[in-house]
Design a protein around this motif. Sequence first.
Motif, short mmCIF file in Angstrom:
data_model
loop_
_atom_site.label_atom_id
_atom_site.label_comp_id
_atom_site.label_asym_id
_atom_site.label_seq_id
_atom_site.Cartn_x
_atom_site.Cartn_y
_atom_site.Cartn_z
N ARG A 258 -6.97 -6.72 37.56
CA ARG A 258 -6.62 -5.31 37.10
C ARG A 258 -7.57 -5.19 35.77
O ARG A 258 -7.74 -5.97 35.13
CB ARG A 258 -5.48 -5.14 36.91
CG ARG A 258 -4.47 -5.15 38.47
CD ARG A 258 -3.08 -5.11 38.02
NE ARG A 258 -2.19 -4.88 39.26
CZ ARG A 258 -1.41 -4.09 39.51
NH1 ARG A 258 -0.84 -3.39 38.55
NH2 ARG A 258 -0.81 -3.89 40.57
N PRO A 259 -7.90 -4.09 35.44
CA PRO A 259 -7.59 -2.69 36.10
C PRO A 259 -8.74 -2.47 37.25
O PRO A 259 -9.77 -3.19 37.19
CB PRO A 259 -7.61 -1.64 35.09
CG PRO A 259 -8.48 -2.11 34.34
CD PRO A 259 -8.29 -3.53 34.21
N CYS A 566 -1.18 2.25 42.60
CA CYS A 566 -1.00 2.86 41.23
C CYS A 566 -2.15 4.03 40.94
O CYS A 566 -2.11 4.59 39.81
CB CYS A 566 -0.99 1.80 40.14
SG CYS A 566 -2.31 0.93 39.87
N CYS A 570 0.75 5.81 37.60
CA CYS A 570 0.79 4.53 36.87
C CYS A 570 2.25 4.16 36.76
O CYS A 570 3.09 4.92 36.54
CB CYS A 570 0.01 4.74 35.58
SG CYS A 570 0.31 3.15 34.46
N TYR A 571 2.51 2.77 36.96
CA TYR A 571 3.96 2.38 36.87
C TYR A 571 3.94 1.41 35.63
O TYR A 571 4.95 0.48 35.71
CB TYR A 571 4.47 1.74 38.15
CG TYR A 571 3.52 1.09 38.94
CD1 TYR A 571 2.97 1.55 40.12
CD2 TYR A 571 3.08 -0.35 38.62
CE1 TYR A 571 1.91 0.97 41.08
CE2 TYR A 571 2.12 -1.15 39.42
CZ TYR A 571 1.78 -0.44 40.73
OH TYR A 571 0.78 -1.24 41.27
N GLY A 572 3.03 1.24 34.97
CA GLY A 572 3.12 0.63 33.79
C GLY A 572 3.23 -0.87 33.95
O GLY A 572 4.12 -1.52 33.46
N CYS A 573 1.99 -1.57 34.46
CA CYS A 573 2.05 -3.04 34.73
C CYS A 573 1.83 -3.67 33.37
O CYS A 573 2.15 -5.03 33.14
CB CYS A 573 1.02 -3.39 35.56
SG CYS A 573 -0.48 -3.41 35.08
N LEU A 575 -1.08 -3.07 31.42
CA LEU A 575 -2.46 -3.09 30.92
C LEU A 575 -3.07 -1.67 30.20
O LEU A 575 -3.95 -1.56 29.30
CB LEU A 575 -3.57 -2.99 32.28
CG LEU A 575 -4.00 -4.32 32.62
CD1 LEU A 575 -4.35 -4.37 34.12
CD2 LEU A 575 -4.66 -5.15 31.62
N GLU A 576 -2.02 -0.73 30.54
CA GLU A 576 -2.23 0.81 29.83
C GLU A 576 -3.52 1.09 29.95
O GLU A 576 -4.36 1.62 29.27
CB GLU A 576 -1.75 0.55 28.20
CG GLU A 576 -0.37 0.05 28.02
CD GLU A 576 -0.26 -0.04 26.57
OE1 GLU A 576 -1.25 0.30 25.81
OE2 GLU A 576 0.92 -0.38 26.20
N CYS A 577 -4.23 0.77 30.94
CA CYS A 577 -5.50 1.47 31.66
C CYS A 577 -5.59 2.77 31.91
O CYS A 577 -4.36 3.42 32.22
CB CYS A 577 -5.99 0.68 32.71
SG CYS A 577 -5.37 0.94 34.20
N ALA A 579 -5.74 5.29 34.77
CA ALA A 579 -5.55 4.91 36.06
C ALA A 579 -6.90 5.77 36.63
O ALA A 579 -7.26 6.78 36.23
CB ALA A 579 -4.27 5.72 36.76
S1 SF4 Z 1 -1.72 -0.02 33.79
FE1 SF4 Z 1 -0.91 1.59 35.42
S2 SF4 Z 1 -2.82 2.29 36.44
FE2 SF4 Z 1 -3.42 0.56 35.30
S3 SF4 Z 1 -3.57 -1.43 36.64
FE3 SF4 Z 1 -1.44 -1.18 35.54
S4 SF4 Z 1 -0.19 0.16 37.05
FE4 SF4 Z 1 -2.26 0.51 37.53
#
Ligand code: SF4
Length: 822
Positions: A258-259, A566, A570-573, A575-577, A579
């Motif tokens: 990810r991401p 996602c 975004c469900y906040g894994c 990475l704070e990327c 989306a």
């Molecule tokens: S931060 Fe959010 S959008 Fe980015 S990979 Fe994780 S869940 Fe997906």
Amino acid sequence: MNYTIFRKPSTYIGNEINSIRKNGDINVALCFPDTYEIGMSHLGLKILYSIINSIPYASAERVYAPLVDLESYLRKNNLPLTSLEHKRPLQDFDILGFTLQYELSYTNVLNMLDLGKIPIKSDERGDTHPLIIAGGPCSVNPLPLVPFIDAFVVGDGEEVIKEIIDLYSEGAGQRTGRKNRKKLLTALAMIEGVYVPSVHNTKKHKITRRFVEDLDKAFFPDAPLLPYTSIVHDRVAIEISRGCTRGCRFCQAGMIYRPLRERSPETVLTIAQKSILNTGYEEISFTSLSTGDYGSLLQLIQSFNRLCPGSHTSVSLPSLRVGAINSDVLKEIKSVRKTGFTIAPEAGTKRLRGVINKDFTDEEYDKTLHTLFTEGWSSIKLYFMIGLPTETMADIDGLINMAVRALKKGREITGKPVNINVGISAFVPKVHTPFQWVGQNSHEELRKKQDYIKRAFRKRRINFKGQHVENSLLEAVFARGDKDSALLLEEAWRLGCRFDGWSEHFNFTNWEKAAEKTGINLYEYASRRIALDAELPWDFIDTGITKKFLESEHGKALQAEITPDCRKGCYGCGLECKAVTGQGSAVSKDISSAESYLLHASSSCVTRTPSPSKLRVTFSKTGMLKYLSHQELMNSIVRSMRRAGIPLSYSTGFHPHPRISFGPALASGIEGLNEYFDVETSVFVHPSAFLKKLNSALPKGLKAHDANLIPLYGKSLNAHISRYEYEIIIDKSADKDIHSFMRRQNWLISRDKKTVDIRSMVEEAEIHGDRLHLILNDTENGNVRLYEILKEMLQKPVEEVRSLPIKRVGLYGYNKVKQVCL
Ligand code: SF4
């Protein structure tokens, strides 16, 4: 070295099209701990190879794990393992970089170091030894290899590799005694994403995974290496995206890459076009973890097909998720050539799919099958896993039902039997996934489930393909291995374990012995359940995904609760990327601008009015290319013609092939000075222009000498040729045997349950110094088989005969005149 004594000679000769032979101040060996055929299919290695070779003061060469026959030759003759490019011994490199793709290749890492005459343990290596680095997905749990590797790269390698080489060139490195290993390792430990076991304290330091932010800016080779032999993924492969938003809970790649980053269609099409022109490949694959999710897949394939309508380059896709297949995509794919199709349902019931976060319904599965069979596919592959967390026999029955449904639906729609191939692999809990705390099913349970499925499939003639449960057991041991597993690994290697992922080499008894000696219970190790609040040995690797997120996904798995894609939110894994969402319109715009550029560039490929002609070509195969088998030679010539832009004529049907026919096969190891092939072109090409173009594209060792127009529907080469002229270097002592053979009226041997007189096939056998000049003839009794004749004539075993230097100097037609040709 005479490569004919090895199983696959052409994999050791190097010099492939687009390979680079360069000498740098810093020489890197990219080591792949598996066979050539697997390693040459690996994209990461090709990317690093090109990046390093593009650095003016660095060079990269390749080394693949030698098969057991080469290993025993090297050990017997006390020779070191060498690279393909310069045949440079491993110990003479500055840096060795291993790719860790699969846990069952770890013994090969140790073996390659040892064959390279490098101490296998880091702490036994000194300033004059190369630096040993490893990267790839398995480095997210480096613990099983910590005693053997100096530094691990965690994450994408494109940027880190340059930083490492820069650091090496800045004086911390430089070989020939000037390198201070300790200083070098301390400096390496400062690079983000690099773990140096001798420097970092895993209790105090965190190693943060590296990733490239923009794939369009990341280097991707457009002149990929072209092997002579056929490899596992024998096609141009272009990575269209990296990362995945689906969040399948068993999938380590889905978490650690990810991401999601997509390569723009414009860049993909540019690379695609150049790669085809630079290789002559007839197939291209758009790869990613979830190709079906690529923003504009259909437009991408359509654009690619439109770019070069006469090139006959087909598109193939890796396994697709259910729901990602639609008839428009299939129509585009089959418009050139129907390539195989694989779908990956992974689990047999909706409940279990909820556990693993694979979100599709039975109706969607049926619709996918319907689309595939309606579009003309009659053979498909399905992938499932067994031993998934919470799995019951009802889920196994569900899996069987899904395969049976595919069989029935296929028959119903196509009106004939269809081919259903099912790949079953055992679930292996992987680190940094929501299932890292879960134990693997016991091997008895896995075997019971496998046998149950096999029986059900056998009754219905569904093809089963599965891995040995012992392989999966070991994969689980090392996937969640800690420092104890390193002891096990070393012991197993010392007992002779190699190529553990290959059933013909896998020796589980040796693994059991190693386990006993190191006090490790393999079964308990693989099936151990770890408490959610326990500190994990690999916690010091920070992939960017939080442990809290993995824990919450673990909890949701037990409730069979789906976490949606996602890109929808975004469900906040962790990475704070940003989306990646709604790229549709931008992507379409990119496609059209890419197309207009490429259509211009590819104007030479556009089909002209057909007016076929046929040429008979004389060519030679010499030097290292004498090691090509007949099939490899044919592929090499066809791809050279494609690279040269020669307008080949193709057969019709679902699997069109170029209309080319070759003369009698020439075995690997034999040079040919006057060989022939016939080729049909779709438009008239003047023979001299043809020769010039072809010779500009042929690899060193193949040369076309003559080309003549022949009638389109004349006699085939094989129907013509019946006389063969050879020159063989022999021992002086062979005279007696040759004379005694020639004095006989006949020499009967048994061939394919028939008695054949091989003496009547030998028209002439003259000895000039150390050379035997032979003229052989096919007879009514049978066709010439050179090795069979030489074995009898020289009274030597066939292995010895095969290693003689042999040249085929001429091929002749039926008329009995020596100098006549075709
Ligand atoms: S931060 Fe959010 S959008 Fe980015 S990979 Fe994780 S869940 Fe997906």
